[in-house]
Write a protein that holds these residues in place. Sequence first.
Motif, short mmCIF file in Angstrom:
data_model
loop_
_atom_site.label_atom_id
_atom_site.label_comp_id
_atom_site.label_asym_id
_atom_site.label_seq_id
_atom_site.Cartn_x
_atom_site.Cartn_y
_atom_site.Cartn_z
N SER A 1 0.79 -1.21 -0.01
CA SER A 1 -0.33 0.41 -0.21
C SER A 1 1.18 0.74 0.12
O SER A 1 1.76 1.30 0.88
N LEU A 2 0.39 2.36 -0.86
CA LEU A 2 1.00 4.01 -0.37
C LEU A 2 0.32 4.65 -0.41
O LEU A 2 -0.83 4.07 -0.91
N ILE A 3 0.40 5.40 0.55
CA ILE A 3 -0.50 6.81 0.77
C ILE A 3 -0.13 7.87 -0.47
O ILE A 3 0.74 7.93 -0.27
N VAL A 4 -1.64 8.10 -0.47
CA VAL A 4 -0.84 8.76 -2.20
C VAL A 4 -1.91 10.45 -2.18
O VAL A 4 -3.01 9.96 -1.21
N ASN A 5 -1.38 11.26 -2.55
CA ASN A 5 -2.20 12.95 -2.13
C ASN A 5 -2.65 13.44 -3.11
O ASN A 5 -3.59 13.84 -3.02
N ASP A 6 -2.32 12.49 -4.61
CA ASP A 6 -3.08 12.86 -5.79
C ASP A 6 -3.76 11.47 -6.62
O ASP A 6 -3.07 10.99 -7.43
N TYR B 1 7.24 7.92 -4.81
CA TYR B 1 8.08 6.92 -4.15
C TYR B 1 9.11 6.24 -5.12
O TYR B 1 8.85 6.77 -6.70
N TRP B 2 10.23 5.69 -5.20
CA TRP B 2 10.74 5.66 -5.49
C TRP B 2 10.54 3.45 -5.72
O TRP B 2 9.43 3.25 -4.77
N ILE B 3 10.08 3.86 -7.64
CA ILE B 3 10.38 2.17 -7.85
C ILE B 3 11.93 2.03 -8.79
O ILE B 3 12.32 2.51 -9.48
N GLU B 4 11.66 0.36 -7.97
CA GLU B 4 13.15 0.37 -9.15
C GLU B 4 12.60 -1.04 -10.42
O GLU B 4 11.82 -1.56 -10.09
N ILE B 5 13.12 -1.15 -11.03
CA ILE B 5 13.02 -2.26 -12.51
C ILE B 5 13.79 -2.44 -12.27
O ILE B 5 15.12 -2.46 -13.04
N ASN B 6 13.98 -3.67 -12.39
CA ASN B 6 15.40 -4.50 -12.64
C ASN B 6 15.18 -6.26 -14.06
O ASN B 6 13.06 -6.47 -14.02
N ASP B 7 15.70 -6.75 -14.39
CA ASP B 7 16.14 -7.93 -15.20
C ASP B 7 16.07 -9.15 -14.67
O ASP B 7 16.48 -10.11 -15.38
N ALA B 8 15.66 -9.20 -13.23
CA ALA B 8 16.09 -10.18 -11.83
C ALA B 8 15.51 -11.46 -12.62
O ALA B 8 14.45 -11.05 -12.90
N VAL B 9 16.04 -12.65 -12.48
CA VAL B 9 15.30 -13.73 -13.49
C VAL B 9 14.02 -14.38 -11.86
O VAL B 9 15.65 -14.66 -10.83
N LEU C 1 -3.50 1.91 -3.95
CA LEU C 1 -3.00 3.33 -3.73
C LEU C 1 -4.66 3.81 -2.70
O LEU C 1 -5.68 3.63 -2.33
N ILE C 2 -3.62 4.93 -1.93
CA ILE C 2 -4.58 5.05 -0.85
C ILE C 2 -4.72 6.27 -0.82
O ILE C 2 -3.64 6.88 -0.49
N LEU C 3 -5.82 7.30 -0.64
CA LEU C 3 -5.78 8.73 -0.63
C LEU C 3 -5.82 9.00 0.33
O LEU C 3 -6.50 8.25 1.46
N LYS C 4 -4.63 9.81 0.84
CA LYS C 4 -4.69 10.69 2.31
C LYS C 4 -3.92 12.21 2.29
O LYS C 4 -2.81 12.34 2.07
N ASP C 5 -5.36 12.94 1.81
CA ASP C 5 -4.73 14.55 1.55
C ASP C 5 -4.12 15.58 2.60
O ASP C 5 -3.23 16.06 2.37
N THR C 6 -4.15 14.91 3.66
CA THR C 6 -3.40 15.46 4.39
C THR C 6 -1.85 14.72 5.38
O THR C 6 -1.87 15.00 6.35
N VAL C 7 -1.64 13.42 4.76
CA VAL C 7 -0.45 12.90 5.35
C VAL C 7 0.51 13.43 4.58
O VAL C 7 0.96 12.96 3.59
#
Length: 147
Positions: A29-34, A138-146, A73-79
Amino acid sequence: MKYIPVLILFLFAITTKAQTFGFAIDHQSLIVNDLKKTGDFYANVLQLKEIQHPTNDPGFRWFQVQGNTQLHLILKDTVVMKKHKSMHLCLSTQKLGAFIENLNKNNVDYEDWPGSKKTITQRADGVQQIYLRDPEGYWIEINDAVH
Protein backbone atom coordinates in the motif's frame (compact mmCIF):
# COMPACT_ATOMS: atom_id res chain seq x y z
CA MET A 1 33.75 -36.13 5.35
CA LYS A 2 32.07 -37.04 8.62
CA TYR A 3 30.72 -33.45 8.90
CA ILE A 4 28.91 -33.46 5.52
CA PRO A 5 25.73 -35.16 6.87
CA VAL A 6 25.62 -32.62 9.72
CA LEU A 7 26.08 -29.74 7.25
CA ILE A 8 23.31 -31.08 4.99
CA LEU A 9 20.96 -31.42 7.97
CA PHE A 10 21.84 -27.89 9.11
CA LEU A 11 21.18 -26.41 5.64
CA PHE A 12 17.89 -28.30 5.39
CA ALA A 13 16.82 -26.98 8.81
CA ILE A 14 17.64 -23.39 7.84
CA THR A 15 15.80 -23.65 4.51
CA THR A 16 12.77 -25.29 6.08
CA LYS A 17 12.67 -22.78 8.93
CA ALA A 18 12.81 -19.82 6.50
CA GLN A 19 9.63 -20.98 4.77
CA THR A 20 7.71 -22.23 7.80
CA PHE A 21 4.60 -20.24 6.95
CA GLY A 22 4.91 -20.26 3.14
CA PHE A 23 4.50 -16.49 2.89
CA ALA A 24 3.76 -14.82 -0.44
CA ILE A 25 3.53 -11.06 -0.93
CA ASP A 26 -0.15 -10.12 -1.04
CA HIS A 27 0.04 -6.37 -1.60
CA GLN A 28 1.89 -3.15 -0.95
CA SER A 29 0.00 0.00 0.00
CA LEU A 30 1.11 3.53 -0.77
CA ILE A 31 -0.42 6.67 0.69
CA VAL A 32 -0.98 9.24 -2.06
CA ASN A 33 -2.16 12.84 -2.17
CA ASP A 34 -3.25 12.83 -5.84
CA LEU A 35 -5.05 9.56 -6.51
CA LYS A 36 -5.89 10.31 -10.16
CA LYS A 37 -2.43 11.43 -11.26
CA THR A 38 -0.59 8.68 -9.37
CA GLY A 39 -3.10 5.98 -10.35
CA ASP A 40 -2.86 7.03 -13.99
CA PHE A 41 0.95 6.73 -13.75
CA TYR A 42 0.72 3.11 -12.55
CA ALA A 43 -1.93 2.32 -15.20
CA ASN A 44 -0.33 4.09 -18.16
CA VAL A 45 3.43 4.20 -17.58
CA LEU A 46 3.93 0.95 -15.64
CA GLN A 47 0.94 -0.53 -17.46
CA LEU A 48 -0.35 -2.38 -14.40
CA LYS A 49 -3.89 -3.73 -14.69
CA GLU A 50 -6.30 -1.77 -12.53
CA ILE A 51 -8.65 -3.94 -10.50
CA GLN A 52 -11.82 -3.07 -8.68
CA HIS A 53 -11.74 -2.14 -5.01
CA PRO A 54 -14.17 -4.46 -3.18
CA THR A 55 -16.29 -1.58 -1.85
CA ASN A 56 -15.85 0.78 -4.81
CA ASP A 57 -14.64 3.41 -2.34
CA PRO A 58 -13.40 6.42 -4.35
CA GLY A 59 -10.39 6.83 -2.03
CA PHE A 60 -8.61 3.76 -3.41
CA ARG A 61 -7.12 2.52 -6.66
CA TRP A 62 -5.90 -1.06 -6.77
CA PHE A 63 -3.61 -2.67 -9.35
CA GLN A 64 -2.66 -6.25 -10.10
CA VAL A 65 1.11 -6.74 -10.23
CA GLN A 66 1.39 -10.48 -10.86
CA GLY A 67 -0.94 -13.32 -9.95
CA ASN A 68 -2.62 -12.27 -6.72
CA THR A 69 0.03 -9.68 -5.78
CA GLN A 70 -1.43 -6.19 -5.74
CA LEU A 71 -0.50 -2.55 -5.30
CA HIS A 72 -3.01 -0.44 -3.33
CA LEU A 73 -3.03 3.35 -3.63
CA ILE A 74 -4.82 5.02 -0.72
CA LEU A 75 -5.84 8.68 -0.85
CA LYS A 76 -4.80 10.58 2.28
CA ASP A 77 -4.49 14.21 1.30
CA THR A 78 -3.47 15.32 4.81
CA VAL A 79 -0.61 12.82 5.29
CA VAL A 80 2.93 13.66 4.15
CA MET A 81 5.24 10.67 3.69
CA LYS A 82 9.04 10.87 3.72
CA LYS A 83 10.45 9.07 0.69
CA HIS A 84 13.93 7.62 0.35
CA LYS A 85 15.42 5.58 -2.48
CA SER A 86 16.32 2.74 -0.11
CA MET A 87 12.60 2.21 0.55
CA HIS A 88 11.14 1.26 -2.81
CA LEU A 89 8.83 -1.02 -4.72
CA CYS A 90 10.79 -3.34 -6.99
CA LEU A 91 9.36 -4.89 -10.14
CA SER A 92 11.25 -7.31 -12.33
CA THR A 93 10.91 -7.73 -16.09
CA GLN A 94 12.76 -9.56 -18.81
CA LYS A 95 11.87 -6.63 -21.10
CA LEU A 96 13.93 -3.94 -19.38
CA GLY A 97 15.02 -2.37 -22.70
CA ALA A 98 11.44 -2.11 -23.94
CA PHE A 99 10.38 -0.66 -20.59
CA ILE A 100 13.12 1.99 -20.80
CA GLU A 101 11.88 2.87 -24.32
CA ASN A 102 8.39 3.24 -22.81
CA LEU A 103 9.77 5.60 -20.13
CA ASN A 104 11.54 7.69 -22.78
CA LYS A 105 8.38 7.82 -24.90
CA ASN A 106 6.42 9.06 -21.86
CA ASN A 107 9.16 11.54 -20.80
CA VAL A 108 9.65 9.77 -17.47
CA ASP A 109 13.09 10.21 -15.91
CA TYR A 110 15.04 7.26 -14.56
CA GLU A 111 18.47 6.84 -13.04
CA ASP A 112 20.95 4.34 -11.66
CA TRP A 113 21.47 3.74 -7.93
CA PRO A 114 24.00 6.61 -7.47
CA GLY A 115 21.64 9.01 -9.28
CA SER A 116 23.08 9.36 -12.80
CA LYS A 117 20.22 10.16 -15.16
CA LYS A 118 19.32 7.75 -18.00
CA THR A 119 21.85 5.22 -16.67
CA ILE A 120 21.50 1.54 -15.73
CA THR A 121 23.15 -0.01 -12.68
CA GLN A 122 24.67 -3.46 -13.09
CA ARG A 123 24.70 -5.22 -9.73
CA ALA A 124 27.50 -7.58 -8.72
CA ASP A 125 25.19 -10.53 -9.49
CA GLY A 126 24.69 -9.31 -13.09
CA VAL A 127 21.16 -7.96 -12.61
CA GLN A 128 20.53 -4.64 -14.34
CA GLN A 129 18.38 -2.08 -12.55
CA ILE A 130 17.00 1.42 -12.87
CA TYR A 131 15.13 3.68 -10.46
CA LEU A 132 12.30 6.11 -11.10
CA ARG A 133 9.79 8.06 -9.06
CA ASP A 134 6.03 8.03 -9.29
CA PRO A 135 4.15 11.37 -9.19
CA GLU A 136 4.05 11.20 -5.37
CA GLY A 137 7.84 10.82 -5.16
CA TYR A 138 7.88 7.13 -4.22
CA TRP A 139 10.88 5.27 -5.60
CA ILE A 140 10.42 2.27 -7.90
CA GLU A 141 13.19 -0.09 -8.92
CA ILE A 142 12.80 -1.95 -12.20
CA ASN A 143 15.27 -4.77 -12.79
CA ASP A 144 15.78 -7.80 -15.01
CA ALA A 145 16.25 -10.42 -12.26
CA VAL A 146 15.00 -13.89 -13.13
CA HIS A 147 12.77 -15.55 -10.51
